[in-house]
Design an enzyme around this catalytic site. Structure first.
Site, mmCIF file in Angstrom:
data_model
loop_
_atom_site.group_PDB
_atom_site.id
_atom_site.type_symbol
_atom_site.label_atom_id
_atom_site.label_comp_id
_atom_site.label_asym_id
_atom_site.label_seq_id
_atom_site.Cartn_x
_atom_site.Cartn_y
_atom_site.Cartn_z
ATOM 1 N N GLY A 1 -0.467 -2.649 3.645
ATOM 2 C CA GLY A 1 -1.515 -2.060 4.785
ATOM 3 C C GLY A 1 -1.995 -0.138 4.751
ATOM 4 N N GLU B 1 -4.602 -0.093 2.096
ATOM 5 C CA GLU B 1 -5.842 -0.787 2.672
ATOM 6 C C GLU B 1 -6.602 0.556 3.728
ATOM 7 O OE1 GLU B 1 -3.730 -4.294 4.314
ATOM 8 O OE2 GLU B 1 -5.230 -5.578 3.041
HETATM 9 N N1 3HC Z 1 8.008 -1.838 8.439
HETATM 10 C C1 3HC Z 1 9.259 -1.620 8.508
HETATM 11 N N2 3HC Z 1 10.070 -1.002 8.094
HETATM 12 C C2 3HC Z 1 10.304 -0.469 6.598
HETATM 13 C C3 3HC Z 1 9.125 -0.141 5.716
HETATM 14 C C4 3HC Z 1 7.165 -1.035 7.164
HETATM 15 N N3 3HC Z 1 6.736 -1.583 6.138
HETATM 16 N N4 3HC Z 1 9.487 -0.288 5.075
HETATM 17 C C5 3HC Z 1 10.248 0.633 4.795
HETATM 18 N N5 3HC Z 1 10.916 0.052 6.019
HETATM 19 C C6 3HC Z 1 11.979 0.445 6.869
HETATM 20 C C7 3HC Z 1 13.371 0.233 6.096
HETATM 21 O O1 3HC Z 1 13.587 -1.083 6.179
HETATM 22 C C8 3HC Z 1 14.367 1.282 6.075
HETATM 23 O O2 3HC Z 1 15.132 1.090 7.850
HETATM 24 P P1 3HC Z 1 16.705 1.293 7.324
HETATM 25 O O3 3HC Z 1 16.691 2.677 7.158
HETATM 26 O O4 3HC Z 1 16.251 1.029 9.206
HETATM 27 O O5 3HC Z 1 17.544 0.392 6.554
HETATM 28 C C9 3HC Z 1 13.162 2.732 6.305
HETATM 29 O O6 3HC Z 1 12.272 2.309 6.182
HETATM 30 C C10 3HC Z 1 13.396 2.987 4.632
HETATM 31 O O7 3HC Z 1 13.050 2.101 4.137
HETATM 32 P P2 3HC Z 1 14.145 2.236 2.590
HETATM 33 O O8 3HC Z 1 15.668 2.185 2.683
HETATM 34 O O9 3HC Z 1 13.497 0.963 1.420
HETATM 35 O O10 3HC Z 1 14.008 3.514 1.998
HETATM 36 P P3 3HC Z 1 12.991 3.796 -0.248
HETATM 37 O O11 3HC Z 1 12.959 5.161 0.093
HETATM 38 O O12 3HC Z 1 14.147 2.919 -1.009
HETATM 39 O O13 3HC Z 1 11.584 2.794 0.589
HETATM 40 C C11 3HC Z 1 10.053 2.102 0.443
HETATM 41 C C12 3HC Z 1 10.289 3.317 0.688
HETATM 42 C C13 3HC Z 1 9.236 2.466 -0.533
HETATM 43 C C14 3HC Z 1 8.612 1.992 1.403
HETATM 44 C C15 3HC Z 1 10.200 0.576 0.891
HETATM 45 O O14 3HC Z 1 11.345 1.414 1.801
HETATM 46 C C16 3HC Z 1 9.390 -0.638 0.831
HETATM 47 O O15 3HC Z 1 8.749 -0.951 -0.220
HETATM 48 N N6 3HC Z 1 9.032 -0.650 2.220
HETATM 49 C C17 3HC Z 1 8.233 -1.992 1.828
HETATM 50 C C18 3HC Z 1 6.767 -1.696 2.361
HETATM 51 C C19 3HC Z 1 6.165 -3.268 2.351
HETATM 52 O O16 3HC Z 1 6.151 -3.789 1.444
HETATM 53 N N7 3HC Z 1 4.501 -2.962 3.018
HETATM 54 C C20 3HC Z 1 4.086 -3.957 2.818
HETATM 55 C C21 3HC Z 1 3.822 -4.280 4.766
HETATM 56 S S1 3HC Z 1 2.913 -5.665 5.099
HETATM 57 C C22 3HC Z 1 2.058 -5.133 4.957
HETATM 58 O O17 3HC Z 1 1.391 -4.250 4.912
HETATM 59 C C23 3HC Z 1 0.473 -6.463 5.670
HETATM 60 C C24 3HC Z 1 -0.828 -5.840 5.638
HETATM 61 O O18 3HC Z 1 -1.734 -6.220 4.694
HETATM 62 C C25 3HC Z 1 -1.403 -6.309 6.557
#
Ligand code: 3HC
Length: 710
Positions: A99, A102
């Site tokens: 997002g 996006e």
């Molecule tokens: N929502 C909520 N929490 C999230 C998050 C998200 N999108 N992404 C990361 N977090 C949280 C993690 O759970 C973690 O929480 P914690 O400290 O309590 O364990 C904290 O943020 C830090 O994350 P990481 O430990 O993974 O930290 P890194 O620095 O290693 O990585 C990152 C950061 C690259 C942003 C990685 O967290 C990541 O890949 N996140 C997922 C991103 C993702 O999948 N985004 C798509 C979401 S779905 C969407 O957007 C739908 C849309 O199209 C409508």
């Protein structure tokens, strides 16, 4: 959540939702209100959206998905941005994912610093980009590139993003300052052509061909997954349908996916992996309040395949290694093996030549144990024999500095017994690597009754540093991973009762598990050897447990797996990875059953799944009962990374929660009554308790319902 400030002629909207600026409803509301406010302020000529902290935005708030699946609000913000009469620029550093990307694509311009990363990782959560990302990206990059980016979920560098037209410019200096300079240069320019909804998709008439090609690739790479196929369908929609109709299609497929069991499992897996690093010991010590010891040098004792692999992991992470073997010949062989691994990495472009040389410089081989006296940590990887290990640990205890941590790569042996050979049991832990150690991501760290919190923190941190997913286990026979694996045992019984080994493998493969009978057989061989009992072809019981001698029979016939060209399968030396079913094996099974008077019967796929998995799950519950694992998700992470359990099924414990604990418990009770001579069917007390609840208890609350007997 979104800080609004006016700076000369600019509105700066700064997303402020640590740790990753996820798009919670407060953030989307903040952005929406911010755009409207900026439009009403005559002094404002342009809007800059930027993230506070380390990243621009990691996308929708994944934690909110299970609470509500109503509109995320990202598209509402997006439409407000796109239709704005004042230019909106996104300034990206860190990441713009899902997002977050996006939102950036709704902006009229996008700039970033040179280290920024972009991507649509939704597919890894069993989703598709659901805020018009599948319709907008193809308008920038063209169809084939958009298909590849969205179905892979991979992150792109800023350089790639510029190449594909995803961003307009990479800037070198302070991002906000650069964004203001950039904004100044575009104020007053027409915005119409910058609104992606007005753009045509390039080569839209070729979409069916692109779709077919991409679908083949997706089915090959992501067997069993539904999200990548849905992604392709919506991208195809972007080329075939008017914008708003394509957006509707995207929305409806997104809704389907977010309610799917695959997405639930993948989202669970995302958090399970992160929560494995957050450990808590029975004495109350936690990762959050325990400092790891410093590890800047290491020694590995035993330079066989495992030891060499472990050395590679340490070296790659920049930790110098003293590798100890009994003699120069073995050392030389290990060093050659290690260099071959590095050469392979260089060939694959995963390592530079300089890095390889640096790693080799940091490796010192020796046949003298005394040389390890100054290292911070020792990892022993010798033969799996308690007496031998105790001898080595007793010597290490005398040689090493008092602050050194002494670890064993044992996969089953009691850490307390190993630690008892030293005067520093608080500094002894298990670091169980999985073979091949330089490839497998899992590290099962094991603590004994005297292991200190600092030692636990040190091995967990070491795992993170060398790029492993570390999971903590309390010591017991086999720890979490090997103790729990009952698949091989049950598979052999099923063969004895009437199933063909090849059917069992196929059924497990259809379930998504790429390991089959072959692996189980090896584990069984090890167990039989460890018992040290004289087994015969007629042995049916051992230690009041059911026993099947079929694997021993195959072993005696030299059917020892790939290395001997035959096992349960035949192996063509030219293509050993493709096992060939062997009619001789079916004859051996037939004769075995006739000799023992076993009436073979029809066995259904359902029974194969239940017998292999429920036995394993039952053991998993016992592991939780005994606090060997602190939480069910730790067990699931071990299965995903240690045994290739399909991520889209979450892991055995999550799978049990999806089947329903009452049903799983009932079937375990049934098998216990049917097979009283298999201890692993004795139902777990924790499972019994959870299954007796009138409501299904969610997996993250299982342990709250268990009064631990610590
Ligand atoms: N929502 C909520 N929490 C999230 C998050 C998200 N999108 N992404 C990361 N977090 C949280 C993690 O759970 C973690 O929480 P914690 O400290 O309590 O364990 C904290 O943020 C830090 O994350 P990481 O430990 O993974 O930290 P890194 O620095 O290693 O990585 C990152 C950061 C690259 C942003 C990685 O967290 C990541 O890949 N996140 C997922 C991103 C993702 O999948 N985004 C798509 C979401 S779905 C969407 O957007 C739908 C849309 O199209 C409508």
């Amino acid at each position: 959540m979104v800080d609004y400030r006016v700076d000369n002629q600019f509105t700066v909207l700064e997303i402020n939702n640590p740790p990753v600026n996820a798009l919670s409803s407060d953030v989307t509301i903040g952005l929406y209100d911010g755009i409207l406010k900026a439009l009403q302020d005559d002094s404002v000529q342009a809007v800059i959206i930027i993230g506070k902290g380390k990243v621009f935005c990691a996308g929708a708030d994944i934690t909110a998905f299970s609470k509500s699946i109503k509109g995320l609000g990202i598209t509402d913000v997006g439409h407000a941005i796109e239709s704005s009469s004042k230019p909106v620029i996104s300034a990206v550093y860190g990441v713009a994912l899902g997002g977050g990307l996006e939102i950036a694509l709704f902006c009229h311009y996008r700039i970033s610093d040179k280290k920024a990363k972009f991507g649509f990782p939704e597919v890894q959560l069993g989703l598709l980009p659901g805020a018009e990302g599948t319709i907008r990206l193809p308008r920038l990059t063209g169809l084939p590139v958009a298909m590849e980016i969205i179905t892979s979920g991979r992150q792109l560098s800023a350089q790639e993003a510029v190449k594909y037209g995803i961003i307009d410019k990479i800037v070198e200096n302070d991002l906000l300052q650069e964004a203001k300079t950039f904004a100044t240069s575009i104020i007053g320019k027409p915005l119409d052509s910058l609104r992606l909804r007005t753009k045509k998709v390039k080569n839209a008439d070729l979409v069916d061909k692109y779709y077919d090609d991409a679908l083949k690739e997706v089915k090959r790479k992501s067997k069993g997954l539904i999200a990548p196929v849905s992604c392709l369908k919506t991208i195809r929609g972007s080329a075939k349908l008017p914008y708003d109709t394509a957006a509707q299609l995207e929305r409806s497929l997104f809704t389907e996916l977010i309610t799917s069991s695959q997405s639930a499992a993948l989202r669970y897996s995302f958090f399970a992996e992160r929560s494995a690093a957050k450990w808590r010991l029975p004495n109350g010590a936690r990762s959050a309040n325990t400092k790891p010891g410093s590890v800047v040098s290491a020694a590995v004792i035993g330079a066989g395949t495992m030891g060499s692999g472990i050395a590679v992991c340490l070296l790659r992470a920049g930790i110098p290694v003293i590798l100890v073997e009994q003699n120069e010949k073995l050392l030389k062989a290990a060093q050659t093996n290690i260099d071959q691994i590095f050469r392979g990495s260089v060939q694959l472009g995963k390592m530079t030549l300089e890095k390889r040389q640096e790693c080799l410089r940091m490796l010192q081989g020796t046949a003298q144990l005394e040389k390890v006296k100054d290292v911070d940590i020792v990892i022993e990887a010798i033969f799996e024999n308690l007496k031998l290990k105790q001898e080595v640990f007793a010597k290490l205890d005398k040689i090493c500095k008092p602050t050194a941590f002494l670890c064993s790569n044992t996969s089953t042996l009691d850490i307390d017994k190993i630690a008892s050979a030293t005067s520093r049991p608080d500094k002894v832990a298990g670091t169980h690597f999985f073979a091949p150690a330089h490839i497998m991501r899992l590290l099962e760290n094991v603590y004994g009754s005297k292991t200190s919190p600092e030692t636990v923190a040190t091995v967990m941190e070491l795992g993170r540093k060398i790029g492993k997913i570390s999971v903590l286990s309390k010591t017991c026979d086999g720890f979490i991973a090997n103790r729990m694996n009952k698949i091989g045992v049950e598979a052999v019984y099923l063969v004895e009762e009437g199933a063909s080994p090849y059917n069992i493998d196929q059924i497990m493969e259809d379930f998504g598990m790429s390991m089959g009978l072959d692996v189980g057989w090896r584990i069984r061989q090890e167990q039989a050897k460890a018992l040290g009992v004289n087994l015969t072809a007629e042995t049916k019981y051992l230690n009041a447990e059911r026993y099947c001698s079929l694997p021993d029979k195959l072993y005696e016939l030299g059917r020892n797996g790939i290395k001997t060209g035959r096992g349960w399968y035949r192996y063509d030396p030219a293509n050993p990875r493709k096992p060939i079913p062997d009619l001789d094996v079916l004859d051996i099974i037939q004769t075995h059953c006739q000799n023992l008077g076993i009436q073979r019967r029809e066995i259904t796929a359902q029974e194969v799944i239940e017998r292999c998995l429920y036995a394993t799950i039952n053991e998993g519950f016992k592991i939780l009962e005994e606090n060997v694992a602190e939480k069910p998700s730790d067990i699931d992470v071990i299965w995903q990374y240690g045994f290739a359990f399909p991520r889209y099924r979450g892991g055995p414990m999550f799978y049990a929660s999806q089947v329903g604990l009452r049903k799983v418990f009932e079937r375990i009770c049934y098998y216990h009554a049917t097979f009283p001579y298999s201890k692993h069917w004795l139902p777990s007390d924790l499972l019994r308790k959870l299954a007796s609840s009138t409501d299904e208890i969610p997996i993250n609350q299982w342990m709250n319902n268990w009064s631990s007997k610590l």
